[in-house]
Design a protein around this motif. Sequence first.
Motif, PDB file in Angstrom:
ATOM      1  N   ASP A   1       0.832  -1.200   0.000  1.00  0.00           N
ATOM      2  CA  ASP A   1       0.000   0.000   0.000  1.00  0.00           C
ATOM      3  C   ASP A   1       0.869   1.254   0.000  1.00  0.00           C
ATOM      4  OD1 ASP A   1      -1.956   1.925   0.397  1.00  0.00           O
ATOM      5  OD2 ASP A   1      -2.302   1.408   2.499  1.00  0.00           O
TER       6      ASP A   1
ATOM      7  N   ASN B   1       2.575  10.607   3.040  1.00  0.00           N
ATOM      8  CA  ASN B   1       1.187  10.290   3.367  1.00  0.00           C
ATOM      9  C   ASN B   1       0.803  10.945   4.683  1.00  0.00           C
ATOM     10  OD1 ASN B   1       0.948   8.637   1.069  1.00  0.00           O
ATOM     11  ND2 ASN B   1       1.860   6.912   2.162  1.00  0.00           N
TER      12      ASN B   1
ATOM     13  N   SER C   1      -4.599   5.178   5.865  1.00  0.00           N
ATOM     14  CA  SER C   1      -5.185   4.717   4.609  1.00  0.00           C
ATOM     15  C   SER C   1      -6.278   3.680   4.841  1.00  0.00           C
ATOM     16  CB  SER C   1      -4.095   4.121   3.714  1.00  0.00           C
ATOM     17  OG  SER C   1      -3.712   2.832   4.190  1.00  0.00           O
TER      18      SER C   1
ATOM     19  N   THR D   1      -0.135   4.176  -0.108  1.00  0.00           N
ATOM     20  CA  THR D   1      -0.815   5.272   0.576  1.00  0.00           C
ATOM     21  C   THR D   1      -0.800   5.118   2.096  1.00  0.00           C
ATOM     22  OG1 THR D   1      -3.012   4.225   0.520  1.00  0.00           O
ATOM     23  CG2 THR D   1      -2.353   5.516  -1.404  1.00  0.00           C
TER      24      THR D   1
END
Length: 251
Positions: free
Chosen positions: A200, A223, A227, A202
């Motif tokens: 991931d 980020n 998420s 994000t």
Amino acid sequence: MLNSKPCLKLEITDPVASFRAAINENPKNTSHASNSGLSPRATAILAKCWKPDRHLTISFMDQPPAALKEAIKRHIWEWADYVSLTFSFIDSKDGIIRIKTDTAENASQIGTDALTIDANKPTMFIAARPGDLDFRTVVLHEFGHALGLHHEHLHPDANIPWDKPKVYKEYAEKWGMNKKSVDLNIFTPITEQVAITDYDTTSIMHYPVEKELTDGKFEVAMNTEISSKDKKIVAYYYPIDIPDGGSCETP
């Protein structure tokens, strides 16, 4: 690149104590324990999540200014909506999670590893300050570690096309990190815990990645939010709607 010093992995000095703390806290942290409880295979896939209904006390080891203390507390509370754990901040210095702010480091023990640390020592370090652009990211990130999450850029499927010589140079010049530290914190995939979700980019647990330090194309911005996959992971570890608690095994 983070404005504050990158979060560094806190190495475990006693892997056996780490293993015992994890399975004593939550036997579901491994489904592959041998009869002895200490097989190499078991420790290789060890999770370090708390009991799903655990109450975590949180304290400060020093005396941070009120504004800093309240800002840290506010961002830690952002995780509360996604887990069955409960949190409380206590005035004494003996919380299960113990935060030191008089530090140059941003780091945290992973989940139940906090139980292996002497009661008079911190389990989390926060050097970032509210005026820093990445302050909220740092606090969310470090408490993600406290919940048992690892660095996402070390996900075994990440395969980031790093330009290693440039990374060594950048992190040495900007953060004073030697080659061993860069290898451990940036290049060495996590193998001691099975992955719950796909890689991931994000994730709040992901380092920002500048394209100048990769093949010139791959990059990950800083980020700033938890998420959807971060939420999925902690909901899996700490399910809110399942009365008998969840599992730390792979679905």
